[in-house]
Design a protein around this motif. Structure first.
Motif, PDB file in Angstrom:
ATOM      1  N   ASP A 293       8.704  40.997 -45.098  1.00 32.10           N
ATOM      2  CA  ASP A 293       9.908  40.158 -45.102  1.00 32.10           C
ATOM      3  C   ASP A 293      10.868  40.700 -44.051  1.00 32.10           C
ATOM      4  N   ARG A 299      10.167  34.749 -43.910  1.00 33.82           N
ATOM      5  CA  ARG A 299      10.842  34.190 -45.080  1.00 33.82           C
ATOM      6  C   ARG A 299      11.140  32.694 -44.919  1.00 33.82           C
ATOM      7  N   GLU A 300      11.114  32.195 -43.666  1.00 30.42           N
ATOM      8  CA  GLU A 300      11.333  30.770 -43.437  1.00 30.42           C
ATOM      9  C   GLU A 300      10.013  29.999 -43.364  1.00 30.42           C
ATOM     10  N   ILE A 302       6.996  31.306 -45.505  1.00 32.49           N
ATOM     11  CA  ILE A 302       6.329  31.535 -46.784  1.00 32.49           C
ATOM     12  C   ILE A 302       7.259  31.235 -47.953  1.00 32.49           C
ATOM     13  N   HIS A 303       6.744  30.501 -48.938  1.00 31.71           N
ATOM     14  CA  HIS A 303       7.387  30.407 -50.243  1.00 31.71           C
ATOM     15  C   HIS A 303       6.771  31.519 -51.100  1.00 31.71           C
ATOM     16  N   ASN A 304       7.522  32.590 -51.288  1.00 34.27           N
ATOM     17  CA  ASN A 304       6.975  33.798 -51.892  1.00 34.27           C
ATOM     18  C   ASN A 304       6.388  33.531 -53.271  1.00 34.27           C
ATOM     19  N   VAL A 306       4.028  31.492 -53.945  1.00 33.91           N
ATOM     20  CA  VAL A 306       3.458  30.145 -54.031  1.00 33.91           C
ATOM     21  C   VAL A 306       2.364  29.951 -52.993  1.00 33.91           C
ATOM     22  N   ASP A 307       2.694  30.186 -51.727  1.00 32.53           N
ATOM     23  CA  ASP A 307       1.703  30.025 -50.656  1.00 32.53           C
ATOM     24  C   ASP A 307       1.513  31.304 -49.851  1.00 32.53           C
ATOM     25  N   HIS A 339      -2.223  26.171 -51.339  1.00 31.21           N
ATOM     26  CA  HIS A 339      -0.884  25.708 -50.959  1.00 31.21           C
ATOM     27  C   HIS A 339      -0.534  26.000 -49.492  1.00 31.21           C
ATOM     28  N   GLN A 342       0.114  23.411 -46.523  1.00 31.58           N
ATOM     29  CA  GLN A 342       1.277  22.532 -46.589  1.00 31.58           C
ATOM     30  C   GLN A 342       2.359  22.942 -45.602  1.00 31.58           C
ATOM     31  N   ALA A 343       2.254  24.156 -45.051  1.00 35.76           N
ATOM     32  CA  ALA A 343       3.222  24.599 -44.038  1.00 35.76           C
ATOM     33  C   ALA A 343       3.187  23.696 -42.819  1.00 35.76           C
ATOM     34  N   ARG A 346       5.841  21.184 -42.314  1.00 39.20           N
ATOM     35  CA  ARG A 346       7.129  21.638 -41.787  1.00 39.20           C
ATOM     36  C   ARG A 346       7.027  22.126 -40.347  1.00 39.20           C
TER      37      ARG A 346
END
Length: 367
Positions: A293, A299-300, A302-304, A306-307, A339, A342-343, A346
């Motif tokens: 991190d 951090r922008e 990865i959803h910590n 979750v993915d 998951h 799904q990045a 974005r």
């Protein structure tokens, strides 16, 4: 639209990778795209360029270009760059990385052409000396737009001090085939890392962390793709830790997708970043990821939990614990793998280039 892109080189690297993606995208629109690089053109571009992209080497020695204290030599480089920019007759100029940005803005002085400069690392770690930092602040105020890769980078170029800024993340190219979710059971396991062998990337931390848990996971190996100044040091470290048969460093490769598809975990151990393209590419391929991190980027993306998994930066023990968790838990790896792609929604090429379209319109409307 005529766009001129400027870079120090077209060798392997994150900024160069991003520039090739952007250039090819605009060329596919039948825009006239010219790339000017400081190198001598002795070697071909590492990344494939659309045949419609015009590429011209200026023969400016990178070592000279990065010595701003040598005023006479630097002014000569700026004059050569200005001449090349004028010859390309651009509607807009886009420059990549801080020193190149400074020289580009000086070269575009009074040319009355919109000029966008892009930062490709967290600005606090840009490696500029005192003169370079002064010139950066002075010249960037004259840029039509300064782009940073993450929202945390905006604080270095505040609007109330005369900077025009926008956040534009790096585009992540889609994998060549559909993402493949992590396999639960195979005979061997592959931990993968990618990047230049330099202190920033923290591969010394990764090797030491892997050493702490390697005995508990004898089926796992670590492969680090890339080349750089720390090769000898990292090889010595592997020998010292008796990991010669468990850690592999084959150098720079072109078929990144193929290596990602063999990986069971992708690790980003950086001490600092801008917006790590390799992390996005790993997630696009459905690879479970673990990342420090650090400032900035992960951090922008990865959803910590979750993915992917975020851990404390520059900390061998924390990295070892995180690796151990993922290596020991195939269900968690499968969850992250499911998951992770799904990045792309974005940070895929299309959504990021839509942000670029908006930035170009904003800049062109002022001219």
């Amino acid at each position: 639209m005529k766009i001129t892109l400027i870079s120090s080189s077209l060798e392997v690297g994150g900024a160069e990778r991003v520039m090739s993606i952007i250039a090819n995208y605009w060329a596919a629109r039948d825009w006239q795209v010219t790339i000017l690089s400081f190198d001598d053109g002795a070697s071909s571009p590492f990344y494939d360029l659309d045949k419609r992209v015009e590429y011209r080497s200026l023969g400016i020695d990178n070592r000279d270009a990065y010595q701003l204290a040598n005023l006479g030599r630097t002014l000569n480089h700026i004059r050569r760059l200005k001449k090349a920019i004028v010859a390309s007759r651009p509607d807009v100029v886009v420059s990549f990385v801080n020193i190149t940005n400074i020289m580009t803005l000086l070269a575009c002085w009074r040319l009355k052409v919109p000029t966008i400069v892009t930062e490709h690392v967290y600005p606090a770690f840009g490696g500029l000396n005192r003169i370079g930092k002064f010139l950066q602040q002075w010249t960037y105020r004259r840029a039509s737009l300064v782009t940073v890769q993450t929202h945390s980078g905006l604080s270095f170029f505040p609007a109330d001090r005369g900077f025009e800024t926008a956040v534009i993340p790096n585009p992540v190219a889609l994998p060549e085939s559909d993402p493949i979710e992590s396999q639960l059971y195979t005979d061997d396991r592959h931990l993968l890392a990618i990047g230049k062998l330099i202190p920033q990337k923290g591969f010394d931390l990764l090797i030491r962390a892997f050493s702490q848990i390697s005995d508990n996971h004898p089926e796992w190996t670590l492969t680090i793709l890339g080349e750089g100044e720390m090769r000898d040091e990292l090889e010595d470290l592997c020998e010292q830790l008796r990991l010669e048969e468990r850690v592999f460093m084959p150098g720079t490769v072109r078929n990144i997708d193929a290596h990602l598809r063999k990986a069971d975990i992708f690790a980003l151990s950086s001490r600092f970043e801008g917006f790590p393209v390799t992390l996005g590419e790993a997630m696009a391929c459905g690879v479970p990821v673990i990342a420090t991190d650090c400032l900035s980027g992960p951090r922008e993306i990865i959803h910590n939990g979750v993915d992917g998994l975020l851990i404390v930066p520059d900390n061998i023990d924390a990295l070892a614990v995180g690796l151990d968790i993922l290596m020991s838990d195939p269900v968690k790896r499968q969850l992250f793998s499911h998951h992770a792609p799904q990045a792309i929604a974005r940070f895929g090429v299309e959504p990021v280039m839509a942000i670029w379209d908006s930035a170009l319109r904003q800049v062109m409307d002022r001219y």
